[in-house]
Design a protein around this motif. Structure first.
Motif, PDB file in Angstrom:
ATOM      1  N   SER A 285       4.888   0.104   1.043  1.00 26.83           N
ATOM      2  CA  SER A 285       5.037   1.227   1.333  1.00 26.83           C
ATOM      3  C   SER A 285       5.768   2.019   0.431  1.00 26.83           C
TER       4      SER A 285
ATOM      5  N   LEU B 157       7.129  -3.543   3.366  1.00 28.83           N
ATOM      6  CA  LEU B 157       8.391  -2.425   3.176  1.00 28.83           C
ATOM      7  C   LEU B 157       7.974  -2.068   1.670  1.00 28.83           C
ATOM      8  N   THR B 158       7.952  -2.881   0.889  1.00 29.89           N
ATOM      9  CA  THR B 158       8.220  -2.595  -0.434  1.00 29.89           C
ATOM     10  C   THR B 158       6.942  -2.039  -0.964  1.00 29.89           C
TER      11      THR B 158
ATOM     12  N   TRP C 161       2.857   6.685   2.911  1.00 28.31           N
ATOM     13  CA  TRP C 161       3.617   5.558   3.036  1.00 28.31           C
ATOM     14  C   TRP C 161       2.762   4.388   3.704  1.00 28.31           C
ATOM     15  N   TRP C 162       1.614   4.789   4.256  1.00 33.49           N
ATOM     16  CA  TRP C 162       0.713   3.835   4.704  1.00 33.49           C
ATOM     17  C   TRP C 162      -0.581   4.224   4.796  1.00 33.49           C
TER      18      TRP C 162
END
Length: 259
Positions: A115, A112-113, A125-126
């Motif tokens: 991304s 998460l961090t 983001w990915w």
């Protein structure tokens, strides 16, 4: 017998381990939170913004310790599992399985961090980047261990099966570690080294060191708490657990009366 070996032998007794975990788990939690709080304070207020990334680089103080812990916990889980497979030590089965949810949490935080950090840096983001993809596979390995452990009713058989998966999965760790070396990748190469030359400005290092120490202390607290809970579930029919439950109930009653 060697005093250290004797201590470990005694610790393998479920009642002794329960007392040990009950005593030291709060210390791990408490010290870990204090150290991490100090590290975060330094990261947010004592370190200057990066000349290229600005303030967005500060997320590394969560991302990097979580990434290191995601791999370290899996390696520790595999070690416990191997000891349990070879010597059939029940406590090592419990500790190995207690590692899995904690390691999965660290891995999820890492993804998460990463991304959040990657979006302004990479514009996405990915990306199916080797480092990101192998870290995602690591999360699936953790979930596989957790799922397999809970899919079998016999706790010891479940721990052995899930532990074998952990042992096999440990081959993924060097792939994650060296993915930025072996393949072209969006993810930057190694810039931080605690014991060698680091490409990171020295003024930025102290908060990171505190965060690394804090996450490890917190992990010890979490590991002991989860292992203690599993140990009590497995031993729920034993007299010492019933006695412990009776003492806890009596203490609550006395507290209620005094209030």
């Amino acid at each position: 017998m060697n005093p250290i070996l004797l201590w470990f032998h005694k610790l393998g007794s479920p009642p002794n381990f329960d007392r040990f975990a009950a005593r030291w788990s709060p210390w791990g939690y408490g010290l870990g939170l204090l150290v991490m709080a100090w590290g975060l304070y330094g990261a947010l207020f004592q370190v200057n913004a990066d000349f290229k990334q600005g303030d967005s680089f500060r997320i590394l103080y969560i991302h990097v310790p979580s990434a290191w812990m995601s791999m370290a916990v899996f390696a520790l889980m595999a070690v416990y599992a191997a000891i349990a497979q070879i010597w059939r030590i029940k406590l090592c089965e419990i500790l190995a399985m207690a590692c899995a949810p904690i390691g999965a949490a660290f891995t999820l935080i890492t993804l998460l961090t990463g991304s959040i950090w990657g979006q302004p840096m990479w514009g996405t983001w990915w990306d199916w980047d080797p480092r990101l993809t192998t870290e995602l596979i690591l999360l699936f390995m953790y979930l596989g261990v957790i799922g397999l452990y809970h899919a079998i009713d016999d706790r010891r058989a479940a721990a052995r099966a899930a532990g074998f998966l952990a042992i096999v999965g440990v081959v993924l760790l060097p792939v994650i570690r060296y993915s930025v070396v072996w393949w072209e990748t969006l993810h930057q190469g190694q810039t931080i080294s605690l014991f060698g030359d680091s490409k990171m400005d020295p003024s930025m290092m102290p908060p990171l060191v505190w965060m690394l120490i804090g996450t490890k202390l917190w992990f010890v607290g979490a590991l002991l708490a989860r292992a203690r809970a599993d140990n009590l579930r497995r031993e729920s029919g034993k007299a010492w657990v019933a006695e412990l439950a009776g003492v806890a109930t009596a203490n609550r009653r006395n507290t209620g009366r005094s209030a």
